[in-house]
Design a protein around this motif. Structure first.
Motif, mmCIF file in Angstrom:
data_model
loop_
_atom_site.group_PDB
_atom_site.id
_atom_site.type_symbol
_atom_site.label_atom_id
_atom_site.label_comp_id
_atom_site.label_asym_id
_atom_site.label_seq_id
_atom_site.Cartn_x
_atom_site.Cartn_y
_atom_site.Cartn_z
ATOM 1 N N ARG A 6 -62.241 -12.205 -28.027
ATOM 2 C CA ARG A 6 -61.615 -13.510 -28.232
ATOM 3 C C ARG A 6 -60.153 -13.280 -28.579
ATOM 4 N NH1 ARG A 6 -62.210 -18.757 -26.786
ATOM 5 N NH2 ARG A 6 -61.385 -20.180 -28.370
ATOM 6 N N LEU A 7 -59.255 -13.875 -27.794
ATOM 7 C CA LEU A 7 -57.827 -13.715 -28.002
ATOM 8 C C LEU A 7 -57.282 -14.961 -28.688
ATOM 9 C CD1 LEU A 7 -55.250 -12.044 -27.488
ATOM 10 C CD2 LEU A 7 -55.011 -13.263 -25.307
ATOM 11 N N LEU A 8 -56.648 -14.773 -29.838
ATOM 12 C CA LEU A 8 -56.071 -15.876 -30.598
ATOM 13 C C LEU A 8 -54.554 -15.795 -30.536
ATOM 14 C CD1 LEU A 8 -58.319 -15.895 -33.800
ATOM 15 C CD2 LEU A 8 -58.511 -17.338 -31.777
ATOM 16 N N SER A 9 -53.921 -16.929 -30.319
ATOM 17 C CA SER A 9 -52.473 -16.988 -30.301
ATOM 18 C C SER A 9 -51.953 -17.260 -31.706
ATOM 19 C CB SER A 9 -52.002 -18.107 -29.358
ATOM 20 O OG SER A 9 -50.603 -18.295 -29.460
ATOM 21 N N VAL A 10 -50.780 -16.711 -32.003
ATOM 22 C CA VAL A 10 -50.169 -16.957 -33.307
ATOM 23 C C VAL A 10 -49.389 -18.269 -33.310
ATOM 24 C CG1 VAL A 10 -50.023 -14.527 -33.891
ATOM 25 C CG2 VAL A 10 -48.131 -15.604 -32.653
ATOM 26 N N LYS A 11 -49.394 -18.993 -32.208
ATOM 27 C CA LYS A 11 -48.753 -20.295 -32.132
ATOM 28 C C LYS A 11 -49.813 -21.378 -32.229
ATOM 29 C CE LYS A 11 -44.530 -18.834 -31.495
ATOM 30 N NZ LYS A 11 -43.465 -19.090 -32.487
ATOM 31 N N TRP A 19 -45.003 -27.538 -32.319
ATOM 32 C CA TRP A 19 -45.631 -26.231 -32.301
ATOM 33 C C TRP A 19 -44.928 -25.306 -33.290
ATOM 34 C CZ3 TRP A 19 -49.864 -24.697 -29.326
ATOM 35 C CH2 TRP A 19 -50.338 -25.649 -28.437
ATOM 36 N N GLY A 20 -45.697 -24.444 -33.915
ATOM 37 C CA GLY A 20 -45.154 -23.491 -34.863
ATOM 38 C C GLY A 20 -46.044 -22.285 -34.985
ATOM 39 N N SER A 21 -45.651 -21.363 -35.843
ATOM 40 C CA SER A 21 -46.411 -20.129 -36.035
ATOM 41 C C SER A 21 -47.564 -20.351 -37.003
ATOM 42 C CB SER A 21 -45.492 -19.026 -36.582
ATOM 43 O OG SER A 21 -44.471 -18.723 -35.652
ATOM 44 N N VAL A 22 -48.680 -19.741 -36.696
ATOM 45 C CA VAL A 22 -49.851 -19.819 -37.559
ATOM 46 C C VAL A 22 -49.625 -18.935 -38.777
ATOM 47 C CG1 VAL A 22 -52.336 -19.353 -37.696
ATOM 48 C CG2 VAL A 22 -51.358 -20.306 -35.615
ATOM 49 N N SER A 24 -50.401 -16.257 -40.408
ATOM 50 C CA SER A 24 -51.192 -15.112 -39.963
ATOM 51 C C SER A 24 -51.903 -14.418 -41.113
ATOM 52 C CB SER A 24 -50.298 -14.120 -39.210
ATOM 53 O OG SER A 24 -49.230 -13.691 -40.040
ATOM 54 N N THR A 25 -51.306 -14.410 -42.303
ATOM 55 C CA THR A 25 -51.966 -13.749 -43.436
ATOM 56 C C THR A 25 -53.282 -14.427 -43.762
ATOM 57 O OG1 THR A 25 -49.803 -13.139 -44.321
ATOM 58 C CG2 THR A 25 -51.683 -13.020 -45.822
ATOM 59 N N ALA A 26 -53.260 -15.759 -43.809
ATOM 60 C CA ALA A 26 -54.500 -16.493 -44.073
ATOM 61 C C ALA A 26 -55.510 -16.299 -42.954
ATOM 62 C CB ALA A 26 -54.191 -17.978 -44.251
ATOM 63 N N LEU A 27 -55.018 -16.168 -41.713
ATOM 64 C CA LEU A 27 -55.929 -15.974 -40.582
ATOM 65 C C LEU A 27 -56.574 -14.598 -40.623
ATOM 66 C CD1 LEU A 27 -57.043 -17.081 -37.880
ATOM 67 C CD2 LEU A 27 -55.049 -16.074 -36.765
ATOM 68 N N LEU A 28 -55.791 -13.572 -40.925
ATOM 69 C CA LEU A 28 -56.315 -12.217 -40.933
ATOM 70 C C LEU A 28 -57.201 -11.942 -42.133
ATOM 71 C CD1 LEU A 28 -53.137 -10.271 -39.757
ATOM 72 C CD2 LEU A 28 -55.180 -10.818 -38.431
ATOM 73 N N GLU A 29 -57.179 -12.808 -43.150
ATOM 74 C CA GLU A 29 -58.087 -12.632 -44.277
ATOM 75 C C GLU A 29 -59.512 -13.049 -43.941
ATOM 76 O OE1 GLU A 29 -56.552 -14.763 -47.604
ATOM 77 O OE2 GLU A 29 -55.532 -13.008 -48.422
ATOM 78 N N LYS A 30 -59.709 -13.747 -42.847
ATOM 79 C CA LYS A 30 -61.020 -14.323 -42.534
ATOM 80 C C LYS A 30 -61.570 -13.851 -41.198
ATOM 81 C CE LYS A 30 -59.644 -18.482 -45.044
ATOM 82 N NZ LYS A 30 -58.338 -17.917 -45.445
ATOM 83 N N PRO A 31 -61.532 -12.566 -40.881
ATOM 84 C CA PRO A 31 -62.078 -12.131 -39.584
ATOM 85 C C PRO A 31 -63.591 -12.260 -39.503
ATOM 86 C CG PRO A 31 -61.475 -10.227 -40.905
ATOM 87 C CD PRO A 31 -61.003 -11.429 -41.651
ATOM 88 N N ASP A 32 -64.292 -12.024 -40.621
ATOM 89 C CA ASP A 32 -65.752 -12.120 -40.598
ATOM 90 C C ASP A 32 -66.204 -13.553 -40.350
ATOM 91 O OD1 ASP A 32 -65.932 -9.438 -41.033
ATOM 92 O OD2 ASP A 32 -66.243 -9.595 -43.180
ATOM 93 N N ALA A 33 -65.581 -14.494 -41.049
ATOM 94 C CA ALA A 33 -65.956 -15.895 -40.862
ATOM 95 C C ALA A 33 -65.627 -16.365 -39.452
ATOM 96 C CB ALA A 33 -65.254 -16.765 -41.907
ATOM 97 N N ALA A 34 -64.476 -15.944 -38.916
ATOM 98 C CA ALA A 34 -64.108 -16.333 -37.556
ATOM 99 C C ALA A 34 -65.043 -15.702 -36.530
ATOM 100 C CB ALA A 34 -62.657 -15.935 -37.281
ATOM 101 N N SER A 35 -65.401 -14.437 -36.731
ATOM 102 C CA SER A 35 -66.317 -13.765 -35.800
ATOM 103 C C SER A 35 -67.693 -14.415 -35.823
ATOM 104 C CB SER A 35 -66.415 -12.288 -36.158
ATOM 105 O OG SER A 35 -67.355 -11.622 -35.340
ATOM 106 N N ALA A 36 -68.188 -14.750 -37.026
ATOM 107 C CA ALA A 36 -69.502 -15.400 -37.118
ATOM 108 C C ALA A 36 -69.487 -16.762 -36.437
ATOM 109 C CB ALA A 36 -69.900 -15.538 -38.587
ATOM 110 N N LEU A 37 -68.385 -17.506 -36.585
ATOM 111 C CA LEU A 37 -68.281 -18.812 -35.921
ATOM 112 C C LEU A 37 -68.250 -18.652 -34.408
ATOM 113 C CD1 LEU A 37 -67.856 -21.875 -36.053
ATOM 114 C CD2 LEU A 37 -65.397 -21.438 -36.228
ATOM 115 N N TYR A 38 -67.501 -17.683 -33.921
ATOM 116 C CA TYR A 38 -67.417 -17.454 -32.472
ATOM 117 C C TYR A 38 -68.776 -17.072 -31.898
ATOM 118 C CZ TYR A 38 -66.121 -15.242 -28.058
ATOM 119 O OH TYR A 38 -66.052 -14.888 -26.734
ATOM 120 N N ASN A 39 -69.470 -16.148 -32.550
ATOM 121 C CA ASN A 39 -70.796 -15.741 -32.057
ATOM 122 C C ASN A 39 -71.775 -16.910 -32.067
ATOM 123 O OD1 ASN A 39 -69.854 -13.126 -31.770
ATOM 124 N ND2 ASN A 39 -70.556 -12.489 -33.798
ATOM 125 N N GLU A 40 -71.695 -17.722 -33.105
ATOM 126 C CA GLU A 40 -72.608 -18.864 -33.206
ATOM 127 C C GLU A 40 -72.348 -19.883 -32.097
ATOM 128 O OE1 GLU A 40 -73.600 -22.492 -36.362
ATOM 129 O OE2 GLU A 40 -72.000 -21.051 -36.758
#
Length: 329
Positions: A6-11, A19-22, A24-40
């Motif tokens: 899964r490819l995520l854009s920083v925009k 449009w603006g930048s995401v 990223s620190t808050a996004l990278l703190e939650k890889p497990d939650a994002a991965s579980a949501l994607y798989n589900e």
């Protein structure tokens, strides 16, 4: 059977349409939650489109099961996981080197048991060491024909099962849906999620994102490929926090990498398992503890340690040595 990313854009698009930048620190703190949501979500979309269901499968002993499409023979899955076998064999060698490594003095360099964090790092090293070179792209129709012929010849699965695999999977899904109700007990899910996160995390301390990831894994296990109501995962997390967790944010100082919300979220532990408060320290002195090194504020009311007074010539024995005389003059 396919491996995807899964490819995520920083925009990202704001609520005002710009449009603006995401963050990223808050996004990278939650890889497990994002991965579980994607798989589900992927499993739910596939199962809904093809009338399938999922079931848990234990890949590694003493580790959490993974969800797979029901009705697919395990022998066929093992046939497609030759890359995993290579990584597992290399990982076993790396773990042996890890626990037997010694320093220059002959002492063990690491603990005799491989921790979860060390195993994850060794697994990444094994994946890099065993990664084959990339092959040239081929048409999907050609790949599907080759996969089918290769599976019939080398997977030890009956040819009629491979040819009618979708029908077998749909029959297994019908049996699962007739046996498993699409009902989620939020209170029971909160107990399971809180207990699992407490056991899996170091010293029983965790963040909300850990609960959210485990709640999504729990829903994938319970619903077996069905779609869930939006916000149900958040409801389980709220129930787990309010009933089974205790806020211990004030007991531990924020790390230097954490700044402001949402990058420095609250920390939680299971109720009745709160860690003891930091040991008392003397005013103005830095204390060492397993938790942190901290300095008492200048307004600390604890009594300070009396400073040893410097001996004076009147309280010491006089010496006839000229050096001693010069020392006190």
């Amino acid at each position: 059977m396919l491996h995807d990313h899964r490819l995520l854009s920083v925009k990202g698009q704001r609520l005002d349409g710009k449009w603006g930048s995401v963050h990223s620190t808050a996004l990278l703190e939650k890889p497990d939650a994002a991965s579980a949501l994607y798989n589900e979500l992927v499993a739910a979309e596939v199962c809904e489109a093809l009338r399938l269901a999922t079931e848990p499968r234990t890949v590694t002993p003493r580790r959490r099961p993974v969800m797979q499409i029901a009705g697919v023979p395990h022998e066929l899955i093992r046939w497609t996981s030759r890359r995993s076998d290579q990584i597992a064999a290399c990982l076993e060698d790396l773990e042996h080197e890890y626990v037997t490594a010694v320093d220059d003095d002959g002492e063990p360099k690491f603990l005799p048991v491989v921790s979860e964090r060390a195993r994850a790092k060794l697994n990444r090293i094994a994946a890099r060491k065993t990664r084959p070179s990339k092959q040239s792209a081929r048409p999907l129709a050609q790949l599907r024909a080759w996969w089918k012929a290769s599976a019939i010849l080398t997977s030890e699965v009956a040819a009629d099962v491979i040819t009618s695999l979708l029908e077998y999977a749909r029959a297994a899904a019908a049996a699962i849906r007739a046996r498993v109700a699409a009902v989620v007990d939020v209170a029971l899910a909160a107990v399971d999620v809180a207990a699992t996160v407490f056991v899996m995390n170091d010293r029983g301390r965790f963040h909300r994102r850990h609960l959210l990831a485990e709640a999504r894994r729990h829903l994938a296990l319970v619903l077996r490929g069905r779609r869930r109501d939006p916000g149900l995962d958040d409801g389980i997390v709220v129930a787990a926090i309010s009933t089974h967790c205790l806020d211990i944010s004030g007991r531990f100082p924020a790390s230097r990498s954490s700044t402001s919300a949402p990058c420095s979220p609250a920390r939680w532990c299971a109720r009745n398992c709160a860690p003891p408060p930091p040991p008392p320290c003397e005013a103005g002195r830095t204390t060492s503890s397993p938790i942190s090194r901290r300095r008492c504020p200048s307004s600390c009311s604890r009594p300070s340690r009396p400073t040893p007074s410097r001996p004076t010539p009147s309280t010491t024995t006089k010496s006839s040595s000229p050096a001693a005389a010069r020392r006190w003059t």
